[in-house]
Scaffold this motif. Sequence first.
Motif, PDB file in Angstrom:
ATOM      1  N   ILE A 272       0.824  -1.209   0.000  1.00 50.68           N
ATOM      2  CA  ILE A 272       0.000   0.000   0.000  1.00 50.68           C
ATOM      3  C   ILE A 272       0.858   1.258   0.000  1.00 50.68           C
ATOM      4  N   ARG A 273       2.008   1.174   0.600  1.00 54.75           N
ATOM      5  CA  ARG A 273       2.870   2.367   0.637  1.00 54.75           C
ATOM      6  C   ARG A 273       3.369   2.767  -0.750  1.00 54.75           C
TER       7      ARG A 273
ATOM      8  N   GLU B 176      -7.983   1.745   5.317  1.00 53.30           N
ATOM      9  CA  GLU B 176      -7.259   3.027   5.215  1.00 53.30           C
ATOM     10  C   GLU B 176      -7.265   3.553   3.788  1.00 53.30           C
TER      11      GLU B 176
ATOM     12  N   MET C 208      -8.986   7.042   2.348  1.00 52.73           N
ATOM     13  CA  MET C 208      -8.166   8.127   1.806  1.00 52.73           C
ATOM     14  C   MET C 208      -8.488   8.462   0.356  1.00 52.73           C
TER      15      MET C 208
ATOM     16  N   MET D   6      -7.362  10.886  10.924  1.00 48.43           N
ATOM     17  CA  MET D   6      -7.282   9.438  10.773  1.00 48.43           C
ATOM     18  C   MET D   6      -5.861   8.954  11.052  1.00 48.43           C
ATOM     19  N   ALA D   7      -5.742   7.963  11.861  1.00 52.31           N
ATOM     20  CA  ALA D   7      -4.419   7.411  12.150  1.00 52.31           C
ATOM     21  C   ALA D   7      -3.885   6.685  10.931  1.00 52.31           C
ATOM     22  N   MET D   8      -2.605   6.825  10.697  1.00 50.56           N
ATOM     23  CA  MET D   8      -2.055   6.176   9.512  1.00 50.56           C
ATOM     24  C   MET D   8      -0.858   5.329   9.887  1.00 50.56           C
ATOM     25  N   GLN D   9      -1.041   4.523  10.909  1.00 49.59           N
ATOM     26  CA  GLN D   9       0.086   3.709  11.356  1.00 49.59           C
ATOM     27  C   GLN D   9       0.474   2.662  10.335  1.00 49.59           C
ATOM     28  N   VAL D  10      -0.462   2.292   9.525  1.00 49.25           N
ATOM     29  CA  VAL D  10      -0.213   1.164   8.635  1.00 49.25           C
ATOM     30  C   VAL D  10       0.336   1.583   7.274  1.00 49.25           C
ATOM     31  N   SER D  11      -0.375   2.484   6.642  1.00 54.21           N
ATOM     32  CA  SER D  11       0.011   2.771   5.249  1.00 54.21           C
ATOM     33  C   SER D  11       1.098   3.838   5.134  1.00 54.21           C
ATOM     34  N   TRP D  12       1.227   4.694   6.159  1.00 55.56           N
ATOM     35  CA  TRP D  12       2.207   5.786   6.147  1.00 55.56           C
ATOM     36  C   TRP D  12       1.990   6.736   4.981  1.00 55.56           C
ATOM     37  N   ILE D  13       0.804   6.799   4.491  1.00 55.73           N
ATOM     38  CA  ILE D  13       0.556   7.654   3.328  1.00 55.73           C
ATOM     39  C   ILE D  13       0.096   9.027   3.795  1.00 55.73           C
TER      40      ILE D  13
ATOM     41  N   ARG E  76      -1.022  14.625   0.234  1.00 55.24           N
ATOM     42  CA  ARG E  76      -0.252  14.363  -0.980  1.00 55.24           C
ATOM     43  C   ARG E  76      -1.054  13.458  -1.921  1.00 55.24           C
ATOM     44  N   LEU E  77      -1.712  12.515  -1.295  1.00 50.82           N
ATOM     45  CA  LEU E  77      -2.524  11.591  -2.088  1.00 50.82           C
ATOM     46  C   LEU E  77      -3.650  12.339  -2.801  1.00 50.82           C
TER      47      LEU E  77
ATOM     48  N   LEU F 281      -2.361  14.137  -5.774  1.00 53.74           N
ATOM     49  CA  LEU F 281      -2.072  13.223  -6.886  1.00 53.74           C
ATOM     50  C   LEU F 281      -3.361  12.772  -7.563  1.00 53.74           C
ATOM     51  N   VAL F 282      -4.367  12.499  -6.727  1.00 56.79           N
ATOM     52  CA  VAL F 282      -5.647  12.066  -7.288  1.00 56.79           C
ATOM     53  C   VAL F 282      -6.221  13.155  -8.183  1.00 56.79           C
TER      54      VAL F 282
ATOM     55  N   GLN G 256      -4.639  15.165  -9.920  1.00 53.86           N
ATOM     56  CA  GLN G 256      -3.902  15.207 -11.196  1.00 53.86           C
ATOM     57  C   GLN G 256      -4.319  14.097 -12.153  1.00 53.86           C
TER      58      GLN G 256
END
Lengths: 269, 214
Positions: free
Chosen positions: A153-154, A196, A200, B1-8, B12-13, B16-17, B19
């Motif tokens: 996912i990253r 997640e 997003m 929202m916590a982003m412990q998993v994806s680190w995204i 920024r996302l 990009l979306v 664009q």
Amino acid sequence: MIAIATASQKGGVGKTTLCINLAYSLARRGWRVLLIDTDPQGGVGLSLAKSTKAREGFHEFLIRGGDLNKIVVPTRLPELEILPAGQYDTCARQGWSVHEVPGRLADLLRGAELRGVDVVLMDTAAGMNGTTEAVVKACDFVVLPQQAEPLAIRSVPHLLETLARFRAEGAGVRVAGILLTMVMREQEMSLKVARELREMLPSNLMFQQSIPRMPSFLEASALGVPVALTKRNPPPEALIFDQIAAELEQRTGLSKQREKEHGHASLLD
Amino acid sequence: MAMQVSWIDADRLKALVAQIMPQEPCEDEAPQAVEIETVPDAVSMSAIESWNAAMDWMEPVTAPLPAAEVMETEPAESLQPQPECEEPPKFLAESPEDNLENEDDHGMPLHNPAAALPLSRIRDKLRAIRQRATEAGILTRVSDAAPPSAPEAAMQAPIDVSSPAVADPVTPLPHTPIFEIPLGSRDERLAAFAAWARQVLHEDGGHVLVMSDE
């Protein structure tokens, strides 16, 4: 005709499994489908038949072009044909000009259109460079399978950045959607990753359907068939790809095209 | 929202979306194609109505040229801006066919509300052709004439390009063929008209653009 590529930065996310089963579902839904294996590993051929290992295919076409009709492999489903990867190593030794690839791909798609193909589905190698970049740029749509696990996912931002660059460079390719694959329903971490990403990204960028990790996919690979053909009556997991095919039809405008041609069907008269 | 998993980075996302997802119209409320009425639809009319409608196409030589009713587009509502999407635009509402339409001469799709420009250009061109035909004396009222029986009848007299009358916009051409709309299918009538127009325009290097709205 529309051309759809599958692409991901990471390998082993289920692109080939998706392509084979999606191509089968689309063909069962009445579209004439040409599945093209652009991955040097030749996963499509390896998944379906021993004989495709020795056949010429996509990479030979990249080098010398020619008659697509001579290298397309029919299947038992009349609507589904396959262009295997061909002999990548032999072709690589001969080498091909990177600059010629877009032109060859255009010829390939034109040839498919002349064959009466409705949907070209292109399986690609992992990563977004070289031939894969040219393939994605040549297509109308790209489907982005994303494995539901943290490391995979990253890579999503990187992937989107690459696609933004393609668009900036004038490529007309559009994102049909991100498709979560290999979701482990019993693993909280896998589900969390999936949640997640859905939170997003806009909903219209994500396929509603996801692909779980299931033993039946391994079984299908072992038998060399789409999941739907592992049993006499298609097992429930085969319907996953029907659902994805239906979503894809909507996302790409294919269903609109058919409605325009045929309208809705009546049950009786 | 916590982003412990994806680190995204969500921002920024989002950028990009934006664009990779261009603004596209809602699928359900996509503007309808603007139909250019080239010839009366024989299917929807009786033979007499069809004939009368066809004859309306022909204006008297001396009459002032009205705005090209013949090439009238759909009622004005089809050119009205469509209601705006309440939801964010569908990402993939645009069909591949729309892309093909986007590649028309003016880069403006006909189904686009902003397509008034190409339509007006088409109308202007047709008006110019009609005016030229009128000035050359070849567009005459044929309501008194007997209905022709075949397309060939309309093309019986070739233009004498050496005739001085051709250069005179006022004097009607003695050998100018009169276009009489033949009975028959839309395609047959269109083909007859195209053949006639080619014949008439050939001498001054004119070109005939035959358009079908099918």
